[in-house]
Design a protein around this motif. Structure first.
Motif, PDB file in Angstrom:
ATOM      1  N   LEU A 627      -5.912  16.716  12.597  1.00 61.77           N
ATOM      2  CA  LEU A 627      -6.774  15.693  12.020  1.00 61.77           C
ATOM      3  C   LEU A 627      -6.247  15.254  10.660  1.00 61.77           C
ATOM      4  N   MET A 628      -5.889  16.203   9.819  1.00 62.79           N
ATOM      5  CA  MET A 628      -5.376  15.863   8.500  1.00 62.79           C
ATOM      6  C   MET A 628      -4.001  15.211   8.590  1.00 62.79           C
ATOM      7  N   THR A 629      -3.192  15.638   9.555  1.00 66.49           N
ATOM      8  CA  THR A 629      -1.883  15.015   9.723  1.00 66.49           C
ATOM      9  C   THR A 629      -2.019  13.546  10.102  1.00 66.49           C
ATOM     10  N   GLU A 630      -2.885  13.249  11.062  1.00 65.78           N
ATOM     11  CA  GLU A 630      -3.077  11.862  11.486  1.00 65.78           C
ATOM     12  C   GLU A 630      -3.689  11.019  10.377  1.00 65.78           C
ATOM     13  N   PHE A 631      -4.607  11.594   9.635  1.00 64.94           N
ATOM     14  CA  PHE A 631      -5.236  10.857   8.541  1.00 64.94           C
ATOM     15  C   PHE A 631      -4.225  10.538   7.426  1.00 64.94           C
ATOM     16  N   LEU A 632      -3.459  11.534   7.004  1.00 62.69           N
ATOM     17  CA  LEU A 632      -2.503  11.325   5.914  1.00 62.69           C
ATOM     18  C   LEU A 632      -1.380  10.376   6.323  1.00 62.69           C
ATOM     19  N   LEU A 633      -0.973  10.429   7.583  1.00 69.84           N
ATOM     20  CA  LEU A 633       0.072   9.521   8.047  1.00 69.84           C
ATOM     21  C   LEU A 633      -0.392   8.067   7.977  1.00 69.84           C
ATOM     22  N   GLY A 634      -1.650   7.832   8.312  1.00 71.30           N
ATOM     23  CA  GLY A 634      -2.162   6.472   8.217  1.00 71.30           C
ATOM     24  C   GLY A 634      -2.403   6.021   6.790  1.00 71.30           C
ATOM     25  N   GLU A 635      -2.714   6.972   5.885  1.00 68.67           N
ATOM     26  CA  GLU A 635      -3.004   6.612   4.504  1.00 68.67           C
ATOM     27  C   GLU A 635      -1.752   6.220   3.735  1.00 68.67           C
ATOM     28  N   ILE A 636      -0.575   6.679   4.173  1.00 68.15           N
ATOM     29  CA  ILE A 636       0.651   6.311   3.446  1.00 68.15           C
ATOM     30  C   ILE A 636       0.850   4.802   3.486  1.00 68.15           C
ATOM     31  N   GLY A 637       0.654   4.191   4.643  1.00 70.57           N
ATOM     32  CA  GLY A 637       0.821   2.747   4.770  1.00 70.57           C
ATOM     33  C   GLY A 637      -0.474   1.976   4.737  1.00 70.57           C
ATOM     34  N   ARG A 638      -1.522   2.537   4.182  1.00 65.80           N
ATOM     35  CA  ARG A 638      -2.825   1.883   4.162  1.00 65.80           C
ATOM     36  C   ARG A 638      -2.768   0.644   3.271  1.00 65.80           C
ATOM     37  N   ARG A 639      -3.285  -0.445   3.754  1.00 59.15           N
ATOM     38  CA  ARG A 639      -3.322  -1.688   3.000  1.00 59.15           C
ATOM     39  C   ARG A 639      -4.631  -1.781   2.214  1.00 59.15           C
ATOM     40  N   PRO A 640      -4.601  -2.352   1.044  1.00 61.51           N
ATOM     41  CA  PRO A 640      -5.828  -2.425   0.227  1.00 61.51           C
ATOM     42  C   PRO A 640      -6.839  -3.393   0.818  1.00 61.51           C
ATOM     43  N   ARG A 641      -8.070  -2.936   0.995  1.00 57.10           N
ATOM     44  CA  ARG A 641      -9.152  -3.771   1.509  1.00 57.10           C
ATOM     45  C   ARG A 641     -10.090  -4.224   0.412  1.00 57.10           C
TER      46      ARG A 641
END
Length: 850
Positions: A627-641
């Motif tokens: 769960l933390m791996t998938e979350f952190l992987l998505g947060e690296i390229g997270r675009r600002p909302r």
């Protein structure tokens, strides 16, 4: 060379200039004595013969006194060699050896010559030729009043072994009722005198049996040992020794060890504090005696009892109260380390502890001078004639601004230099218990300058600086102070208790009256950023786990942003690799992406959000949590909302990359066995991280998931009560296209690959992190990202690292090496550019040397 031994500090020897003046003057008088011993013409009268005989006897007595005093001072220099230096012993020893060997050359002083030869002070060549060459040779005269050379270390060895037949005057002639030790008419030097008195008390013997009292295996042996130790402590106080560092730093290790052991026994079983009016022999300990054995708590109690006795003796009681206040203040300063560490930064204590091991090495002192931030900087600004006073003050402020900015970075280096060097609250003698009793003092950051030649202090004008200029330097200053504490469990040390941590918490800021309409108990938050750093340091050392979750809640709700960062990182570091659920919930509350959509708009400070993500990496380190791996992987390229998420976006993405690498630390697997964690194979970590590094269009799967999450958030926001409208969820300051912004994602993804494949020697991943091999591709990558690629690639190929210049040159791309070689050849062929030719010649010479 000698003097009274009463209240003499071992660390206060005469100056080296005085020692240098002793030898020429001594040589002059000994030459006069030698000249007077030559044959004289017959006297015409009997009175002249009597006068000449009396003059000879007087000169002989003066010569013996002078030589014996110099020899005893030479032995005293060997005892205090740490403070006086080896050069003192060599200077005196070679002079005395030359005097015995050349002036008195008939064999009468052979025992002294052999003594100096055994000490190794012969042949150093430090004496002046005029002093070393005698003028007159004296026949058949022994210039010393001793049958054999006095040897202080031999007497110490005999005293410790209990050899009663071994007598060494003047050290064997001790009288406790006097303050002096006599050798004929020469006085023993003060340090030797003090040592003789202490050893004679420590190794006292029974006059009836002749055996040492401490070795009698009877019922009262422990009582005798206790009495002797307490008498030794009182004698040290009477001799002026109130600091155990004097014994440890001045005396040789073998000589100081019995005294240190006696102080340890007294610290374990000290006499109870009592009124000064009810002294009972030697059992009364003053506050200085308690401080000497390392019992500051009993010293404070004794001061209170002494002050109470003074109150009773004085009718008004005012004098006793004043003395009690002064005594308690002095004890507090001693307990907090003001005696040993006036700057409270641990650098002075570090220099003192290493001076005995490396007496001639001054690098530790230089490190302390460079890293000390609690003293004003030396500010020297040259002034031209045409510069006005106003412009000169402006120049001084500009120079002081540069010095202060450099000083703000010193706590990071001081934390590394003083790591785990703090001594216990029981004093510098006791190192087995690391739990302190008093609040730890954080050194100040002196934002001021010292202007020569008057050394006037010039304060730094902070009106033109940002308001948060010293916020994070104060935080790092607190971290450096906390890192001085030992780790929990190291060398038998216990864990710091919750009471001590709460006791170190700064009090609420004093506000005169609460504003109208507010409750009186609602104090503003305490802006003590150094205490926040101290909390982080306690977590790094493993002491923060003693806090309960209610204490953590108080810190997070009533503290500042720095306090939240310190608590989040400290608790995560203290629970690293445990996946603790309570700490995990605390961290997730500070990450908006892990909250339900209805709470996604909750305001969290960007530093606290970044610290929470870093804490996730520490808490789940090496677990491979999906769960933390998938979350952190998505947060690296997270675009600002939103505009709030855009603040601190680079640091947040970097922290996500480091946290992802820590969660999957060395889980990537090598190139032979394939992928590491089978449960994470569907996430395609390597491929997605490589895309974050090199850039390009966003992954279709990732893009679809992101758009679905945005639609879900917008749908909840459209309801009105559940959240804001979709228009308020858009970022108004940053617009990104379809491609990945590598300026944000590349640093974290690069380091993440290095941590995931740490020491795995995976060739496929390391080849993806290789530097570009064309000039065009090199221009497309920032220099700092090239540095991170080299670091990450070296972490993967850890076993291939070699400490050679050839390995370093292999890290440079081939295209760069070829271009550099062509530049060197062109410089060699160009005759007009002398500077380039000299540079090329220097480079070629350096290459040949290697």
């Amino acid at each position: 060379a000698g003097g009274s031994a009463h209240k003499v500090h071992l660390g206060c020897p005469p100056s080296l200039k005085e020692v240098n003046n002793i030898i020429p003057s001594s040589s002059f008088w000994l030459d006069r004595i030698a000249s007077s011993t030559q044959s004289v013409p017959d006297s015409s009268t009997a009175n002249d013969a009597v006068n000449q005989s009396y003059q000879k006897q007087t000169m002989f007595a003066m010569a013996r006194l002078l030589f014996d005093s110099l020899h005893l001072f030479y032995e005293d220099c060997k005892l205090c060699r740490n403070s006086r230096g080896k050069s003192w012993t060599i200077l005196l020893g070679e002079f005395l050896h030359t005097l015995c060997h050349k002036v008195f050359s008939t064999g009468c002083m052979e025992d002294f010559v052999d003594h100096y030869n055994r000490d190794g002070v012969v042949g150093t060549g430090v004496l002046d030729s005029s002093i070393a060459t005698p003028i007159v040779v004296v026949p058949r005269i022994r210039i010393s009043s001793y049958d054999r050379p006095p040897n202080l270390f031999a007497w110490v060895d005999a005293t410790v072994r209990g050899d009663e037949d071994f007598k060494y005057p003047p050290y064997s002639r001790i009288d406790d009722s006097t303050d002096r030790f006599f050798s004929s008419v020469a006085l023993t030097p003060p340090a030797s005198c003090t040592l003789c008195r202490l050893l004679s008390i420590l190794y006292a013997r029974d006059t009836a049996t002749g055996r040492e009292k401490t070795k009698e295996y009877v019922v009262g042996a422990s009582l005798d040992r206790q009495t002797i130790d307490r008498k030794l402590v009182l004698t040290m106080i009477s001799q002026g020794i109130s600091d155990p560092l004097v014994l440890r730093n001045e005396l040789p290790t073998g000589v100081a060890l019995p005294f240190m052991e006696a102080l340890r026994r007294c610290r374990t079983n000290p006499p109870p504090p009592c009124d000064c009016s009810k002294k009972n022999g030697d059992v009364y300990f003053s506050s200085n005696a308690y401080e000497l054995i390392g019992r500051s708590d009993l010293a404070r109690m004794q001061l209170q009892r002494d002050a109470a006795s003074n109150v009773k003796r004085n009718s008004s009681g005012k004098k006793g109260v004043e003395e009690m206040a002064v005594g308690l203040a002095r004890t507090t300063r001693t307990q907090t380390g003001a005696t040993f560490d006036p700057d409270h930064d641990g650098l002075s204590t570090l220099a003192l502890s290493t001076s005995m091991l490396y007496p001639h090495d001054t690098r530790i002192h230089e490190v302390g001078r460079l890293l000390r931030s609690s003293r004003p900087s030396y500010l020297r600004v040259p002034r031209a004639v045409e510069v006005s006073d106003h412009d000169y003050e402006r120049l001084k402020q500009e120079k002081l601004r540069l010095l202060c900015r450099r000083k703000l970075a010193l706590p990071v280096g001081r934390g590394m230099a003083t790591f785990c060097t703090m001594e216990s609250s029981a004093g510098p003698m006791q190192r087995t218990s690391a739990v302190p009793a008093e609040p730890i003092q954080v050194p100040k950051l002196a934002m001021a300058g010292r202007v020569p030649p008057t050394n006037a202090t010039l304060a730094f004008d902070v009106s033109e600086c940002p308001s948060d200029m010293t916020v994070w330097p104060d935080f790092h200053n607190g971290v450096a102070a906390g890192l001085r504490l030992p780790k929990a469990g190291d060398m038998g040390s216990g864990q710091i208790t919750r009471t001590w941590i709460v006791y170190n918490r700064p009090p609420p800021s004093a506000s005169p009256t609460p504003p109208p309409g507010t409750h009186g108990n609602n104090h503003p938050p305490v802006k003590d950023h150094s205490h926040a750093g101290l909390l982080f340091a306690l977590g790094l050392q493993g002491h923060l786990s003693s806090l309960s979750m209610t204490d953590v809640y108080d810190y997070l709700t009533q503290g500042t942003v720095t306090t939240s960062v310190g608590v989040l990182l400290g608790m995560s570091a203290c629970k690293k690799g445990t996946c603790d659920q309570s700490v995990s919930k605390m961290l997730c509350l500070h990450i908006p992406s892990l909250l339900p959509p209805s709470f996604a708009t909750m305001e969290v400070a960007p530093p606290a959000r970044t610290a929470a993500v870093s804490g996730i990496g520490l808490l789940y380190m090496g677990s491979g949590h999906r769960l933390m791996t998938e979350f952190l992987l998505g947060e690296i390229g997270r675009r600002p909302r939103s505009d709030g998420i855009a603040i601190g976006r680079e640091s947040y993405a970097l922290s996500c990359g480091l946290a992802l690498g820590l969660v999957n630390l060395s889980k990537g697997g090598d190139s032979e066995s394939g992928g590491g964690n089978v449960g994470l194979s569907d996430l395609r970590l390597e491929e997605r991280l490589h895309r974050y590094v090199v850039g390009g269009p966003e992954d279709p799967e990732t893009k679809s998931k992101r758009e679905a999450a945005d639609r879900a958030a917008a749908g909840i926001g459209a309801g009105g009560a559940a959240g804001p409208s979709p228009d308020q969820e858009k970022c108004s300051c940053i617009y990104e296209g379809e491609n990945i912004n590598t300026d944000v994602t590349a640093p974290g993804a690069t380091l993440c690959l290095g941590l995931m494949y740490l020491k795995t020697r995976n060739k496929s991943v390391s080849s993806r992190l290789a530097l570009p091999d064309t000039h065009f591709l090199l221009d497309c990558v920032r220099p700092d990202l090239l540095l991170l690629r080299v670091v990450a690639r070296s972490m993967i190929l850890w076993d291939d690292i070699e400490p050679t210049s050839l390995w370093i040159e292999d890290q440079i791309p081939v295209i760069i090496r070829r271009s550099f070689d062509r530049m060197v050849k062109k410089a060699e062929n160009t005759a007009g550019f002398a500077g380039l030719a000299s540079f090329a010649a220097l480079h070629m010479q350096t290459s040949q040397d290697h």
